[in-house]
Motif scaffolding. Sequence first.
Motif, PDB file in Angstrom:
ATOM      1  N   ASN A   1       2.106  -6.733  -2.261  1.00 33.67           N
ATOM      2  CA  ASN A   1       2.607  -5.468  -2.782  1.00 33.67           C
ATOM      3  C   ASN A   1       1.501  -4.723  -3.527  1.00 33.67           C
ATOM      4  O   ASN A   1       0.783  -5.320  -4.329  1.00 33.67           O
ATOM      5  CB  ASN A   1       3.784  -5.737  -3.736  1.00 33.67           C
ATOM      6  CG  ASN A   1       4.527  -4.483  -4.103  1.00 33.67           C
ATOM      7  OD1 ASN A   1       3.959  -3.590  -4.717  1.00 33.67           O
ATOM      8  ND2 ASN A   1       5.805  -4.426  -3.750  1.00 33.67           N
ATOM      9  N   PRO A   2       1.338  -3.430  -3.279  1.00 35.30           N
ATOM     10  CA  PRO A   2       0.294  -2.687  -3.983  1.00 35.30           C
ATOM     11  C   PRO A   2       0.522  -2.597  -5.485  1.00 35.30           C
ATOM     12  O   PRO A   2      -0.381  -2.211  -6.227  1.00 35.30           O
ATOM     13  CB  PRO A   2       0.344  -1.301  -3.332  1.00 35.30           C
ATOM     14  CG  PRO A   2       1.702  -1.202  -2.719  1.00 35.30           C
ATOM     15  CD  PRO A   2       2.060  -2.598  -2.303  1.00 35.30           C
ATOM     16  N   ASN A   3       1.711  -2.966  -5.933  1.00 32.69           N
ATOM     17  CA  ASN A   3       2.008  -2.880  -7.360  1.00 32.69           C
ATOM     18  C   ASN A   3       1.959  -4.244  -8.059  1.00 32.69           C
ATOM     19  O   ASN A   3       2.553  -4.427  -9.125  1.00 32.69           O
ATOM     20  CB  ASN A   3       3.397  -2.261  -7.557  1.00 32.69           C
ATOM     21  CG  ASN A   3       3.458  -0.829  -7.049  1.00 32.69           C
ATOM     22  OD1 ASN A   3       2.539  -0.046  -7.265  1.00 32.69           O
ATOM     23  ND2 ASN A   3       4.528  -0.495  -6.363  1.00 32.69           N
ATOM     24  N   LEU A   4       1.264  -5.207  -7.476  1.00 31.71           N
ATOM     25  CA  LEU A   4       1.078  -6.489  -8.149  1.00 31.71           C
ATOM     26  C   LEU A   4       0.429  -6.268  -9.518  1.00 31.71           C
ATOM     27  O   LEU A   4      -0.323  -5.313  -9.716  1.00 31.71           O
ATOM     28  CB  LEU A   4       0.189  -7.402  -7.302  1.00 31.71           C
ATOM     29  CG  LEU A   4       0.808  -8.054  -6.056  1.00 31.71           C
ATOM     30  CD1 LEU A   4      -0.246  -8.879  -5.334  1.00 31.71           C
ATOM     31  CD2 LEU A   4       1.985  -8.923  -6.424  1.00 31.71           C
ATOM     32  N   ASP A   5       0.685  -7.188 -10.438  1.00 35.11           N
ATOM     33  CA  ASP A   5       0.118  -7.061 -11.777  1.00 35.11           C
ATOM     34  C   ASP A   5      -1.406  -7.060 -11.742  1.00 35.11           C
ATOM     35  O   ASP A   5      -2.060  -6.380 -12.532  1.00 35.11           O
ATOM     36  CB  ASP A   5       0.611  -8.199 -12.671  1.00 35.11           C
ATOM     37  CG  ASP A   5       2.094  -8.082 -12.996  1.00 35.11           C
ATOM     38  OD1 ASP A   5       2.615  -6.945 -12.901  1.00 35.11           O
ATOM     39  OD2 ASP A   5       2.720  -9.105 -13.310  1.00 35.11           O
TER      40      ASP A   5
ATOM     41  N   GLY B   1       1.177  -3.978   1.537  1.00 35.68           N
ATOM     42  CA  GLY B   1       2.378  -3.169   1.356  1.00 35.68           C
ATOM     43  C   GLY B   1       3.643  -3.904   1.750  1.00 35.68           C
ATOM     44  O   GLY B   1       4.743  -3.404   1.536  1.00 35.68           O
TER      45      GLY B   1
ATOM     46  N   ASN C   1       0.107 -14.043  -4.269  1.00 34.15           N
ATOM     47  CA  ASN C   1       0.810 -13.062  -5.101  1.00 34.15           C
ATOM     48  C   ASN C   1       0.973 -13.525  -6.548  1.00 34.15           C
ATOM     49  O   ASN C   1       1.062 -12.699  -7.457  1.00 34.15           O
ATOM     50  CB  ASN C   1       2.182 -12.755  -4.494  1.00 34.15           C
ATOM     51  CG  ASN C   1       2.077 -11.974  -3.194  1.00 34.15           C
ATOM     52  OD1 ASN C   1       1.026 -11.447  -2.851  1.00 34.15           O
ATOM     53  ND2 ASN C   1       3.171 -11.910  -2.457  1.00 34.15           N
TER      54      ASN C   1
ATOM     55  N   PRO D   1      -5.171  -6.397 -10.054  1.00 26.35           N
ATOM     56  CA  PRO D   1      -5.843  -5.551  -9.058  1.00 26.35           C
ATOM     57  C   PRO D   1      -6.348  -6.418  -7.903  1.00 26.35           C
ATOM     58  O   PRO D   1      -6.743  -7.568  -8.103  1.00 26.35           O
ATOM     59  CB  PRO D   1      -7.001  -4.941  -9.845  1.00 26.35           C
ATOM     60  CG  PRO D   1      -7.276  -5.925 -10.927  1.00 26.35           C
ATOM     61  CD  PRO D   1      -5.946  -6.519 -11.295  1.00 26.35           C
TER      62      PRO D   1
ATOM     63  N   THR E   1      -1.128   4.220   0.417  1.00 22.49           N
ATOM     64  CA  THR E   1       0.101   3.809  -0.263  1.00 22.49           C
ATOM     65  C   THR E   1       0.303   2.297  -0.206  1.00 22.49           C
ATOM     66  O   THR E   1       1.065   1.747  -1.005  1.00 22.49           O
ATOM     67  CB  THR E   1       1.326   4.503   0.353  1.00 22.49           C
ATOM     68  OG1 THR E   1       1.483   4.070   1.714  1.00 22.49           O
ATOM     69  CG2 THR E   1       1.182   6.014   0.315  1.00 22.49           C
ATOM     70  N   ASN E   2      -0.362   1.609   0.729  1.00 17.38           N
ATOM     71  CA  ASN E   2      -0.186   0.168   0.897  1.00 17.38           C
ATOM     72  C   ASN E   2      -1.254  -0.658   0.205  1.00 17.38           C
ATOM     73  O   ASN E   2      -1.158  -1.889   0.167  1.00 17.38           O
ATOM     74  CB  ASN E   2      -0.167  -0.188   2.386  1.00 17.38           C
ATOM     75  CG  ASN E   2       1.053   0.331   3.093  1.00 17.38           C
ATOM     76  OD1 ASN E   2       2.113   0.470   2.491  1.00 17.38           O
ATOM     77  ND2 ASN E   2       0.922   0.632   4.369  1.00 17.38           N
ATOM     78  N   HIS E   3      -2.297  -0.020  -0.298  1.00 18.20           N
ATOM     79  CA  HIS E   3      -3.410  -0.753  -0.884  1.00 18.20           C
ATOM     80  C   HIS E   3      -3.602  -0.377  -2.348  1.00 18.20           C
ATOM     81  O   HIS E   3      -3.387   0.766  -2.742  1.00 18.20           O
ATOM     82  CB  HIS E   3      -4.704  -0.475  -0.115  1.00 18.20           C
ATOM     83  CG  HIS E   3      -4.802  -1.230   1.183  1.00 18.20           C
ATOM     84  ND1 HIS E   3      -5.360  -2.478   1.274  1.00 18.20           N
ATOM     85  CD2 HIS E   3      -4.386  -0.904   2.431  1.00 18.20           C
ATOM     86  CE1 HIS E   3      -5.294  -2.901   2.526  1.00 18.20           C
ATOM     87  NE2 HIS E   3      -4.704  -1.964   3.244  1.00 18.20           N
ATOM     88  N   TYR E   4      -4.055  -1.371  -3.124  1.00 19.75           N
ATOM     89  CA  TYR E   4      -4.323  -1.122  -4.541  1.00 19.75           C
ATOM     90  C   TYR E   4      -5.606  -0.335  -4.731  1.00 19.75           C
ATOM     91  O   TYR E   4      -5.665   0.601  -5.517  1.00 19.75           O
ATOM     92  CB  TYR E   4      -4.410  -2.458  -5.290  1.00 19.75           C
ATOM     93  CG  TYR E   4      -4.854  -2.286  -6.730  1.00 19.75           C
ATOM     94  CD1 TYR E   4      -3.917  -2.028  -7.722  1.00 19.75           C
ATOM     95  CD2 TYR E   4      -6.200  -2.366  -7.085  1.00 19.75           C
ATOM     96  CE1 TYR E   4      -4.305  -1.843  -9.048  1.00 19.75           C
ATOM     97  CE2 TYR E   4      -6.600  -2.189  -8.402  1.00 19.75           C
ATOM     98  CZ  TYR E   4      -5.657  -1.929  -9.375  1.00 19.75           C
ATOM     99  OH  TYR E   4      -6.046  -1.739 -10.673  1.00 19.75           O
TER     100      TYR E   4
END
Length: 487
Positions: free
Chosen positions: A341-345, A337, A322, A347, A411-414
Amino acid sequence: MKRNFKFLVAAMLLVLALAFTAACTGNGDDPAPPDQPTVETTPEPPPPPSDDDDDDDEVVEDVPARDLGGIEIVIGNWWGYYDTDTYEPSTAQAEARLEDRIYVEQRYNFRIREVRMGGWGEVRDMIPIEIASGSRDVHVWLMQPDWFATMHAQNMFNPIPDNLFGEGINWMQSAIDGTRRDGQAHGWATGLIEGGGIYFNMRLLEEAGIDPQLPFDLQLRGEWTWDALTELLIQTTRDLTGDGLMDTWGMASFSVDMLERAVASNGAMYIDVDPATGEFLNATTRPEFIEALTWVNQLQDLGVLMERPEGAEWNFFVDAFNNAQVAFRSAGSYVAGAQINPNLDDPWGFVAFPLGPRATTHQMMGNANLSAIPINFSAEEVEAIMFAINQWSRPMPEWDDPDAWMAGAFTNHYHPRSVEETMAMITRAPGHVRPSFHGLVPGRIPGLAGELFAWEMWHGHDPAYIIENAQPTWLEYLARGNAGIVD
């Protein structure tokens, strides 16, 4: 009375054996080991009918009406309740499944209730005592594979003829085959095991001069192999400041899971099972197993695997990925997810574990909670119970949307390719999952898979030495499992 007393004594010994197993394998009150989820066997409800399908909503009746005499079947678990009288669905899908279950219960005159019988440890200890006492309060017990194996060795479960597993239901065939004795199954599981694969940081790949889409492309072309991953690990292990210390590493992962995926990816396993006799077979001396250990050993020699920093927790690899200290991480698909986290800085993407040289398709190991019917019920009652379960779990194709699962996965994947290509491949095709038969051997064998192999690998020992050194203990537990010895 004497027989019941002996059976109860045996049950108490089983409880002690099960408790000892939990203590030795480090599970404690946690129903699943690190990085490996417990899979519930209750089928997911199907999607609702569309407005355009009103003429197709009526269920096709392909089973003659039958009266089961009002039998109330109790399924015992350690996590929750389900009763068609009290269940309140929160989605249209759950409501559709509930309506169909009410319909079949009325049509065939039976009831099924799922009941939380206690906490994880309570249920583990309760099952053998209840069966040994002759209790008929619970018709189907849900349990972890090692619990099942310990009690199966004491003949506590009914055989289930293959013809009682109805068509169209998502039976997990590998789990059923793992419960066989004398050719007959004694337990089952349903659903799909999503297994695991490789997560990768796309920014770190790009900074190392690698196309960030390359793992996806290699997978799509059937070229995602051990050699391909090895090369990427070498390129992403980098000393950026010239001080002799690595600033980014190729990979960090939980050693037990990493080795298990490597073994499965080459078509190998720790233990095999003879489906005719249910006898456990040693598979650790087969060439495909030795090759898997040798490859992981080579990765260590190359210095591309980040070692656990001094003073760090055992799960250091979670933060290492992460925080972009490593480019790759091997982990279960369920961590997307959650731990990732799918919202990591940065990709990131997700691909299957790469192919070993002996594999023709991506393979994973997996286990699910097993269901079994106590020996206290007659063959006629077993048939009625299975008939009811078949109806309760029956498919409803007029409501089935094969792509409905993707909405939650996105929703769980970038990256969408993680879902459309990787998840679609490893979650919707049961043939990609091999059973973890070592989880079915009574006693401490699940823990020993880590102690004798994975942990020794990470201590730098040679694969040939590890396999040879493990054989006396490994074979002892297989012999005891085959003999039904659990203490």
